[in-house]
Design a protein around this motif. Structure first.
Motif, PDB file in Angstrom:
ATOM      1  N   PHE A  46       1.452  -0.962   0.451  1.00  0.00           N
ATOM      2  CA  PHE A  46      -0.032  -0.410  -0.226  1.00  0.00           C
ATOM      3  C   PHE A  46       0.568   1.154   0.125  1.00  0.00           C
ATOM      4  CE2 PHE A  46      -0.347   3.237   3.533  1.00  0.00           C
ATOM      5  CZ  PHE A  46      -1.456   4.001   3.562  1.00  0.00           C
ATOM      6  N   TRP A  47      -0.124   2.340  -0.777  1.00  0.00           N
ATOM      7  CA  TRP A  47       0.638   3.984  -0.490  1.00  0.00           C
ATOM      8  C   TRP A  47      -0.064   4.652  -1.169  1.00  0.00           C
ATOM      9  CZ3 TRP A  47       1.882   7.523  -4.577  1.00  0.00           C
ATOM     10  CH2 TRP A  47       1.803   6.585  -5.583  1.00  0.00           C
ATOM     11  N   VAL A  48       0.198   6.243   0.318  1.00  0.00           N
ATOM     12  CA  VAL A  48      -0.627   7.170  -0.190  1.00  0.00           C
ATOM     13  C   VAL A  48       0.243   8.081  -0.306  1.00  0.00           C
ATOM     14  CG1 VAL A  48      -0.585   6.946   2.419  1.00  0.00           C
ATOM     15  CG2 VAL A  48      -2.175   8.163   0.960  1.00  0.00           C
ATOM     16  N   LEU A  49       0.015   9.561  -0.982  1.00  0.00           N
ATOM     17  CA  LEU A  49       0.533  10.190  -1.485  1.00  0.00           C
ATOM     18  C   LEU A  49      -0.315  11.199  -0.323  1.00  0.00           C
ATOM     19  CD1 LEU A  49       2.284  12.573  -2.993  1.00  0.00           C
ATOM     20  CD2 LEU A  49       0.771  12.338  -4.331  1.00  0.00           C
ATOM     21  N   VAL A  50      -0.199  12.022   0.123  1.00  0.00           N
ATOM     22  CA  VAL A  50      -0.314  13.178   1.038  1.00  0.00           C
ATOM     23  C   VAL A  50       0.498  14.331   1.121  1.00  0.00           C
ATOM     24  CG1 VAL A  50      -0.854  14.066   3.620  1.00  0.00           C
ATOM     25  CG2 VAL A  50      -0.441  11.242   2.708  1.00  0.00           C
ATOM     26  N   HIS A  51      -0.778  15.535   0.652  1.00  0.00           N
ATOM     27  CA  HIS A  51       0.171  16.829   1.265  1.00  0.00           C
ATOM     28  C   HIS A  51      -0.768  17.535   1.806  1.00  0.00           C
ATOM     29  CE1 HIS A  51      -1.472  21.187  -1.166  1.00  0.00           C
ATOM     30  NE2 HIS A  51      -0.189  20.775  -0.895  1.00  0.00           N
ATOM     31  N   GLU A  59      -5.431  12.943   1.354  1.00  0.00           N
ATOM     32  CA  GLU A  59      -4.580  12.398   0.635  1.00  0.00           C
ATOM     33  C   GLU A  59      -5.244  12.360  -0.663  1.00  0.00           C
ATOM     34  OE1 GLU A  59      -5.187   8.935   4.700  1.00  0.00           O
ATOM     35  OE2 GLU A  59      -6.535   9.192   2.847  1.00  0.00           O
ATOM     36  N   LEU A  60      -4.374  12.712  -1.597  1.00  0.00           N
ATOM     37  CA  LEU A  60      -4.210  12.712  -2.671  1.00  0.00           C
ATOM     38  C   LEU A  60      -4.150  11.241  -4.177  1.00  0.00           C
ATOM     39  CD1 LEU A  60      -2.004  15.424  -3.771  1.00  0.00           C
ATOM     40  CD2 LEU A  60      -3.800  15.669  -3.373  1.00  0.00           C
ATOM     41  N   LYS A  61      -3.588  10.356  -3.699  1.00  0.00           N
ATOM     42  CA  LYS A  61      -3.927   8.758  -3.924  1.00  0.00           C
ATOM     43  C   LYS A  61      -4.060   8.086  -2.993  1.00  0.00           C
ATOM     44  CE  LYS A  61      -2.238   6.141  -8.603  1.00  0.00           C
ATOM     45  NZ  LYS A  61      -0.673   6.425  -8.722  1.00  0.00           N
ATOM     46  N   ILE A  62      -4.576   6.786  -2.822  1.00  0.00           N
ATOM     47  CA  ILE A  62      -4.027   5.671  -2.661  1.00  0.00           C
ATOM     48  C   ILE A  62      -4.214   4.740  -2.944  1.00  0.00           C
ATOM     49  CG2 ILE A  62      -5.728   4.582  -0.239  1.00  0.00           C
ATOM     50  CD1 ILE A  62      -6.380   6.669   0.802  1.00  0.00           C
ATOM     51  N   SER A  63      -2.450   3.574  -3.108  1.00  0.00           N
ATOM     52  CA  SER A  63      -2.238   1.966  -3.779  1.00  0.00           C
ATOM     53  C   SER A  63      -2.824   1.119  -2.646  1.00  0.00           C
ATOM     54  CB  SER A  63      -1.807   2.823  -4.578  1.00  0.00           C
ATOM     55  OG  SER A  63      -1.559   2.158  -5.270  1.00  0.00           O
ATOM     56  N   GLY A  64      -3.956   0.442  -3.082  1.00  0.00           N
ATOM     57  CA  GLY A  64      -3.389  -0.651  -2.118  1.00  0.00           C
ATOM     58  C   GLY A  64      -4.632  -0.667  -1.224  1.00  0.00           C
ATOM     59  N   VAL A  65      -4.203  -1.473  -0.065  1.00  0.00           N
ATOM     60  CA  VAL A  65      -5.674  -1.572   1.174  1.00  0.00           C
ATOM     61  C   VAL A  65      -5.175  -0.453   1.871  1.00  0.00           C
ATOM     62  CG1 VAL A  65      -6.759  -2.957   2.628  1.00  0.00           C
ATOM     63  CG2 VAL A  65      -6.405  -3.874   0.561  1.00  0.00           C
ATOM     64  N   SER A  91       3.528   0.606   2.237  1.00  0.00           N
ATOM     65  CA  SER A  91       4.022  -0.688   3.445  1.00  0.00           C
ATOM     66  C   SER A  91       4.505  -1.103   2.697  1.00  0.00           C
ATOM     67  CB  SER A  91       2.691  -0.995   3.506  1.00  0.00           C
ATOM     68  OG  SER A  91       2.564  -2.529   4.506  1.00  0.00           O
ATOM     69  N   ARG A  92       5.506  -2.557   2.876  1.00  0.00           N
ATOM     70  CA  ARG A  92       6.208  -3.562   2.231  1.00  0.00           C
ATOM     71  C   ARG A  92       6.714  -4.415   2.816  1.00  0.00           C
ATOM     72  NH1 ARG A  92      10.819  -0.597  -0.855  1.00  0.00           N
ATOM     73  NH2 ARG A  92       8.669  -0.225  -2.213  1.00  0.00           N
ATOM     74  N   ALA A  93       6.027  -5.328   2.637  1.00  0.00           N
ATOM     75  CA  ALA A  93       6.162  -6.710   3.527  1.00  0.00           C
ATOM     76  C   ALA A  93       5.644  -6.153   5.108  1.00  0.00           C
ATOM     77  CB  ALA A  93       7.911  -6.960   3.689  1.00  0.00           C
ATOM     78  N   GLY A  94       4.823  -5.624   4.794  1.00  0.00           N
ATOM     79  CA  GLY A  94       4.046  -5.034   6.821  1.00  0.00           C
ATOM     80  C   GLY A  94       4.603  -3.919   7.229  1.00  0.00           C
TER      81      GLY A  94
END
Length: 223
Positions: A46-51, A59-65, A91-94
């Motif tokens: 998961f990753w999120v772009l925040v402004h 939150e401008l973009k959320i990818s994944g859960v 998040s990578r490998a939890g």
């Protein structure tokens, strides 16, 4: 005119049309749009772009859960002297981690997948999209091999304050900048405190002579 000649002429015109269209300059998107075009180099859960603007997170973009993350108090900018910042939580490998500087952002992007990532990569080297002057420092065109990106750069923070625009040639396969063309200064500003401000030099007060000869008094006339 034979059919073969006609077909050849049509093919030539179509080829020229494609070449001309491919070299038409397009305006780059806004900074949020560019950042939302990121394709992470390594797989993430998961990753999120925040402004963050004046302390308020968007939150401008959320990818994944989406997962819980800690709001950050600092981040990166793609334009100098911006009164806000961006950051990425992923998040990578939890495990949750954060990107708050351009160096970390460059690593997160990894290989260049599109023109937007090429722009971000150049930003880490001091270039930027000038959203006020996109016609000179915020557009691009491309061909089969390269992106040709027009970006700005601060070339003097002293007086006069200068912005210069450059055309960067970025190879699509390697993601490397293969050529930088200096297109010259497009903004040059003086402020009131500049010792070399030409406007101030014109209005400087002229120094008066220290000692002026006094006029001799004329003797009074007798009646």
């Amino acid at each position: 005119m034979t059919n073969t000649i006609r077909k050849n002429i049509v093919c030539i015109f179509l080829f020229l049309g494609v070449c001309i269209t491919a070299q038409e300059k397009k305006q780059l998107g806004s900074i949020p749009q560019i950042l939302q075009s990121i394709i992470p180099n390594d797989r993430t859960d998961f990753w999120v772009l925040v402004h963050n603007h004046y302390g308020k997170n968007e939150e401008l973009k959320i990818s994944g859960v989406k997962k819980e993350y800690i709001p950050q108090s600092s981040g990166f900018n793609l334009f100098p002297e911006e009164d806000s910042f961006y950051y990425i939580a992923y998040s990578r490998a939890g495990k949750i981690d954060y990107i708050t500087d351009l160096s970390g952002l460059k690593t997160f992007i990894g290989a260049i997948d599109n023109v937007e990532e090429a722009v971000i990569d150049a930003t880490a080297e001091g270039y930027f999209i000038d959203e006020e002057f996109k016609n000179v420092a915020g557009n691009y065109y491309q061909d089969a091999s390269n992106y040709y990106i027009d970006l700005g750069k601060l070339t003097s923070k002293e007086c006069p304050y200068q912005k210069t625009h450059f055309t960067l040639t970025v190879n699509k396969s390697s993601g490397k900048v293969t050529n930088v063309k200096d297109n010259g200064t497009y903004i040059e500003l003086y402020n009131k405190k500049c010792v070399n401000n030409p406007r101030l030099l014109k209005i400087e007060k002229k120094e008066m002579p220290a000692d002026e000869p006094k006029k001799a008094k004329q003797p009074a006339r007798r009646k």
